[in-house]
Design a protein around this motif. Structure first.
Motif, PDB file in Angstrom:
ATOM      1  N   LEU A 112      14.698 -10.692   8.659  1.00  0.00           N
ATOM      2  CA  LEU A 112      13.293 -10.608   9.066  1.00  0.00           C
ATOM      3  C   LEU A 112      12.381 -10.500   7.847  1.00  0.00           C
ATOM      4  N   PHE A 113      12.867  -9.869   6.787  1.00  0.00           N
ATOM      5  CA  PHE A 113      12.050  -9.626   5.596  1.00  0.00           C
ATOM      6  C   PHE A 113      12.172 -10.746   4.561  1.00  0.00           C
ATOM      7  N   PHE A 114      12.967 -11.748   4.882  1.00  0.00           N
ATOM      8  CA  PHE A 114      13.123 -12.889   3.982  1.00  0.00           C
ATOM      9  C   PHE A 114      12.911 -14.196   4.747  1.00  0.00           C
ATOM     10  N   GLU A 166      15.002   5.669   3.420  1.00  0.00           N
ATOM     11  CA  GLU A 166      13.926   6.139   4.288  1.00  0.00           C
ATOM     12  C   GLU A 166      13.058   4.989   4.807  1.00  0.00           C
ATOM     13  N   GLY A 167      13.349   3.794   4.359  1.00  0.00           N
ATOM     14  CA  GLY A 167      12.531   2.650   4.754  1.00  0.00           C
ATOM     15  C   GLY A 167      12.601   2.375   6.249  1.00  0.00           C
ATOM     16  N   ALA A 168      11.478   1.975   6.800  1.00  0.00           N
ATOM     17  CA  ALA A 168      11.417   1.631   8.220  1.00  0.00           C
ATOM     18  C   ALA A 168      12.325   0.454   8.554  1.00  0.00           C
ATOM     19  N   CYS A 169      12.743  -0.280   7.537  1.00  0.00           N
ATOM     20  CA  CYS A 169      13.595  -1.448   7.750  1.00  0.00           C
ATOM     21  C   CYS A 169      15.074  -1.146   7.545  1.00  0.00           C
ATOM     22  N   SER A 170      15.410   0.104   7.222  1.00  0.00           N
ATOM     23  CA  SER A 170      16.779   0.401   6.801  1.00  0.00           C
ATOM     24  C   SER A 170      17.837   0.044   7.850  1.00  0.00           C
ATOM     25  N   ALA A 209       4.004  -5.845   9.535  1.00  0.00           N
ATOM     26  CA  ALA A 209       3.592  -4.791  10.475  1.00  0.00           C
ATOM     27  C   ALA A 209       4.534  -3.593  10.377  1.00  0.00           C
ATOM     28  N   ILE A 210       5.816  -3.861  10.213  1.00  0.00           N
ATOM     29  CA  ILE A 210       6.795  -2.770  10.056  1.00  0.00           C
ATOM     30  C   ILE A 210       6.523  -2.035   8.739  1.00  0.00           C
ATOM     31  N   CYS A 211       6.284  -2.791   7.676  1.00  0.00           N
ATOM     32  CA  CYS A 211       5.979  -2.185   6.366  1.00  0.00           C
ATOM     33  C   CYS A 211       4.741  -1.284   6.444  1.00  0.00           C
ATOM     34  N   ASN A 212       3.762  -1.704   7.193  1.00  0.00           N
ATOM     35  CA  ASN A 212       2.525  -0.919   7.252  1.00  0.00           C
ATOM     36  C   ASN A 212       2.717   0.444   7.898  1.00  0.00           C
ATOM     37  N   GLU A 213       3.823   0.632   8.606  1.00  0.00           N
ATOM     38  CA  GLU A 213       4.145   1.942   9.195  1.00  0.00           C
ATOM     39  C   GLU A 213       5.218   2.673   8.392  1.00  0.00           C
ATOM     40  N   CYS A 214       5.620   2.106   7.293  1.00  0.00           N
ATOM     41  CA  CYS A 214       6.761   2.629   6.530  1.00  0.00           C
ATOM     42  C   CYS A 214       6.336   3.771   5.593  1.00  0.00           C
ATOM     43  N   PRO A 215       7.091   4.885   5.591  1.00  0.00           N
ATOM     44  CA  PRO A 215       6.725   6.023   4.735  1.00  0.00           C
ATOM     45  C   PRO A 215       6.959   5.780   3.245  1.00  0.00           C
ATOM     46  N   VAL A 216       7.712   4.750   2.892  1.00  0.00           N
ATOM     47  CA  VAL A 216       7.985   4.501   1.471  1.00  0.00           C
ATOM     48  C   VAL A 216       7.404   3.164   1.006  1.00  0.00           C
ATOM     49  N   LYS A 217       6.337   2.761   1.641  1.00  0.00           N
ATOM     50  CA  LYS A 217       5.730   1.456   1.348  1.00  0.00           C
ATOM     51  C   LYS A 217       5.378   1.295  -0.139  1.00  0.00           C
ATOM     52  N   LEU A 218       4.758   2.307  -0.732  1.00  0.00           N
ATOM     53  CA  LEU A 218       4.365   2.179  -2.138  1.00  0.00           C
ATOM     54  C   LEU A 218       5.569   2.199  -3.073  1.00  0.00           C
ATOM     55  N   ASP A 219       6.588   3.001  -2.753  1.00  0.00           N
ATOM     56  CA  ASP A 219       7.825   2.989  -3.558  1.00  0.00           C
ATOM     57  C   ASP A 219       8.430   1.594  -3.529  1.00  0.00           C
ATOM     58  N   CYS A 220       8.418   1.009  -2.347  1.00  0.00           N
ATOM     59  CA  CYS A 220       8.995  -0.316  -2.159  1.00  0.00           C
ATOM     60  C   CYS A 220       8.220  -1.371  -2.951  1.00  0.00           C
ATOM     61  N   LEU A 221       6.913  -1.302  -2.870  1.00  0.00           N
ATOM     62  CA  LEU A 221       6.094  -2.271  -3.605  1.00  0.00           C
ATOM     63  C   LEU A 221       6.292  -2.098  -5.111  1.00  0.00           C
ATOM     64  N   GLY A 254      10.674 -12.724  -0.349  1.00  0.00           N
ATOM     65  CA  GLY A 254      10.725 -11.720   0.703  1.00  0.00           C
ATOM     66  C   GLY A 254       9.499 -10.838   0.782  1.00  0.00           C
ATOM     67  N   ILE A 255       9.497 -10.027   1.817  1.00  0.00           N
ATOM     68  CA  ILE A 255       8.421  -9.061   2.057  1.00  0.00           C
ATOM     69  C   ILE A 255       8.870  -7.723   1.499  1.00  0.00           C
ATOM     70  N   TRP A 256       8.085  -7.183   0.591  1.00  0.00           N
ATOM     71  CA  TRP A 256       8.367  -5.878  -0.023  1.00  0.00           C
ATOM     72  C   TRP A 256       7.059  -5.091   0.004  1.00  0.00           C
ATOM     73  N   GLY A 257       7.125  -3.869   0.478  1.00  0.00           N
ATOM     74  CA  GLY A 257       5.918  -3.035   0.495  1.00  0.00           C
ATOM     75  C   GLY A 257       4.759  -3.698   1.224  1.00  0.00           C
ATOM     76  N   GLY A 258       5.075  -4.488   2.208  1.00  0.00           N
ATOM     77  CA  GLY A 258       4.035  -5.137   3.012  1.00  0.00           C
ATOM     78  C   GLY A 258       3.386  -6.331   2.342  1.00  0.00           C
TER      79      GLY A 258
HETATM   80  S1  SF4 Z   1       7.827  -1.206   2.896  1.00  0.00           S
HETATM   81 FE1  SF4 Z   1       9.809  -1.812   2.040  1.00  0.00          FE
HETATM   82  S2  SF4 Z   1      11.238  -0.234   2.748  1.00  0.00           S
HETATM   83 FE2  SF4 Z   1       9.424  -0.151   4.038  1.00  0.00          FE
HETATM   84  S3  SF4 Z   1       9.815  -1.456   5.801  1.00  0.00           S
HETATM   85 FE3  SF4 Z   1       8.763  -2.702   4.264  1.00  0.00          FE
HETATM   86  S4  SF4 Z   1      10.397  -3.694   3.103  1.00  0.00           S
HETATM   87 FE4  SF4 Z   1      11.315  -1.957   4.217  1.00  0.00          FE
END
Ligand code: SF4
Length: 94
Positions: free
Chosen positions: A26-28, A16-20, A45-57, A68-72
């Motif tokens: 881009l995230f590394f 469900e990640g916005a980056c899927s 910026a993509i993470c900040n719109e992501c519905p699973v941001k906290l799961d990711c973090l 890398g960038i995880w959960g913003g």
């Molecule tokens: S919060 Fe995680 S799953 Fe969501 S866009 Fe960022 S790296 Fe991808």
């Protein structure tokens, strides 16, 4: 490109990640050049719109993702968040 090992059934939030469907490079971002910093900001910026941001973090904290960038968050930002997370077990202040 970094290869990640994970069980997609246990980590179904990843689908469900916005980056899927985006290039994981881009995230590394590598280094501290202007180009890397721009990539980092774009990823955040993509993470900040992501519905699973906290799961990711939470996943990044629990599995000690140190790049890398995880959960913003960047790796440096996660270091301070991790200390609080280990003490309290939550991400209320995030
Ligand atoms: S919060 Fe995680 S799953 Fe969501 S866009 Fe960022 S790296 Fe991808």
């Amino acid at each position: 490109m970094q290869v990640l090992n994970f069980d997609i059934e246990q980590e179904s939030w990843m689908l469900e990640g916005a980056c899927s469907n985006l290039d994981s490079d881009l995230f590394f971002p590598v280094g501290s050049s202007m180009k890397a910093m721009k990539k980092s900001l774009e990823a955040k910026a993509i993470c900040n719109e992501c519905p699973v941001k906290l799961d990711c973090l939470e996943y990044a904290l629990n599995t000690n993702q140190d790049s890398g960038i995880w959960g913003g968050t960047t790796e440096d930002e996660r270091k301070s968040i991790r200390r609080e997370y280990r003490k309290t077990g939550n991400l209320i202040n995030y």
